[in-house]
Design a protein around this motif. Sequence first.
Motif, PDB file in Angstrom:
ATOM      1  N   TYR A  57     -21.468  82.866   3.283  1.00 44.07           N
ATOM      2  CA  TYR A  57     -21.502  83.878   4.337  1.00 44.07           C
ATOM      3  C   TYR A  57     -20.108  84.449   4.581  1.00 44.07           C
ATOM      4  N   THR A  58     -19.123  83.553   4.667  1.00 49.80           N
ATOM      5  CA  THR A  58     -17.740  83.989   4.887  1.00 49.80           C
ATOM      6  C   THR A  58     -17.264  84.879   3.747  1.00 49.80           C
ATOM      7  N   GLN A  59     -17.550  84.480   2.513  1.00 53.89           N
ATOM      8  CA  GLN A  59     -17.125  85.274   1.365  1.00 53.89           C
ATOM      9  C   GLN A  59     -17.783  86.653   1.372  1.00 53.89           C
ATOM     10  N   LEU A  60     -19.054  86.710   1.741  1.00 53.69           N
ATOM     11  CA  LEU A  60     -19.740  88.005   1.807  1.00 53.69           C
ATOM     12  C   LEU A  60     -19.152  88.875   2.915  1.00 53.69           C
ATOM     13  N   VAL A 109     -22.318  83.975  -5.597  1.00 56.24           N
ATOM     14  CA  VAL A 109     -23.321  83.063  -6.159  1.00 56.24           C
ATOM     15  C   VAL A 109     -22.701  82.232  -7.277  1.00 56.24           C
ATOM     16  N   GLU A 110     -21.972  82.888  -8.157  1.00 61.77           N
ATOM     17  CA  GLU A 110     -21.354  82.184  -9.286  1.00 61.77           C
ATOM     18  C   GLU A 110     -20.352  81.138  -8.803  1.00 61.77           C
ATOM     19  N   SER A 111     -19.609  81.435  -7.747  1.00 61.86           N
ATOM     20  CA  SER A 111     -18.620  80.473  -7.254  1.00 61.86           C
ATOM     21  C   SER A 111     -19.276  79.247  -6.646  1.00 61.86           C
ATOM     22  N   GLY A 112     -20.533  79.346  -6.286  1.00 51.03           N
ATOM     23  CA  GLY A 112     -21.237  78.206  -5.707  1.00 51.03           C
ATOM     24  C   GLY A 112     -21.905  77.327  -6.729  1.00 51.03           C
ATOM     25  N   ARG A 113     -21.946  77.773  -7.982  1.00 51.77           N
ATOM     26  CA  ARG A 113     -22.572  76.967  -9.027  1.00 51.77           C
ATOM     27  C   ARG A 113     -21.593  75.912  -9.522  1.00 51.77           C
ATOM     28  N   PRO A 114     -22.092  74.706  -9.780  1.00 51.93           N
ATOM     29  CA  PRO A 114     -21.202  73.680 -10.308  1.00 51.93           C
ATOM     30  C   PRO A 114     -20.716  74.058 -11.706  1.00 51.93           C
ATOM     31  N   ARG A 115     -19.479  73.738 -11.988  1.00 55.32           N
ATOM     32  CA  ARG A 115     -18.899  74.040 -13.300  1.00 55.32           C
ATOM     33  C   ARG A 115     -19.333  72.982 -14.301  1.00 55.32           C
ATOM     34  N   ARG A 116     -19.552  73.425 -15.503  1.00 55.30           N
ATOM     35  CA  ARG A 116     -19.893  72.498 -16.581  1.00 55.30           C
ATOM     36  C   ARG A 116     -18.607  71.974 -17.201  1.00 55.30           C
ATOM     37  N   GLY A 156     -16.167  90.719   2.010  1.00 56.41           N
ATOM     38  CA  GLY A 156     -16.361  91.821   1.074  1.00 56.41           C
ATOM     39  C   GLY A 156     -16.455  91.421  -0.382  1.00 56.41           C
ATOM     40  N   ASN A 157     -16.583  90.133  -0.660  1.00 55.17           N
ATOM     41  CA  ASN A 157     -16.716  89.688  -2.044  1.00 55.17           C
ATOM     42  C   ASN A 157     -18.045  90.145  -2.621  1.00 55.17           C
ATOM     43  N   ASP A 158     -18.059  90.360  -3.910  1.00 49.06           N
ATOM     44  CA  ASP A 158     -19.272  90.772  -4.617  1.00 49.06           C
ATOM     45  C   ASP A 158     -20.303  89.648  -4.537  1.00 49.06           C
ATOM     46  N   PRO A 159     -21.561  89.944  -4.175  1.00 50.65           N
ATOM     47  CA  PRO A 159     -22.579  88.895  -4.050  1.00 50.65           C
ATOM     48  C   PRO A 159     -22.759  88.061  -5.318  1.00 50.65           C
TER      49      PRO A 159
END
Length: 141
Positions: free
Chosen positions: A105-108, A118-125, A111-114
């Motif tokens: 919510y804060t990132q949105l 979403v990608e920043s919230g995904r766990p990294r492989r 003004g960050n791109d949605p």
Amino acid sequence: MTFPYDRERLNALVAEVDARLENVDKVSREASKVQLRSSGLSQADLAEINRAAHGPNAPRELRELARRVDAGEMSWQDIASGRAVDDPGVQAALATGVPDLQRAYTQLQEGNDPEDVVESGRPRRGGGDDDEPSSFTEDAW
């Protein structure tokens, strides 16, 4: 008995009401063309929730909730629809995602791109540090 409005003022008021009613009809016709979004989650959505709840990165509370769903105590549909919202286990599992939702919510709001949010919230492989490459090759030196 005389009418308190003159004929010109009365005609203007009637014309205004007619115009507003015409606008209501127009908006009503336009609204009837709007396709409503599906209410609730699809079976594919529920299957994805189930998959994530059984995943290795799922919080303990969510895995416990998945165990209860598997045991037939409730369904993912019960949880998604809100029928099980008063259950302490459901509340605990949902609370594990609140920090991520607040971050998104804060990132949105900033003004960050949605899609980036979403990608920043995904766990990294790979599990490595962000500053370190996950593998070295001879040409990397």
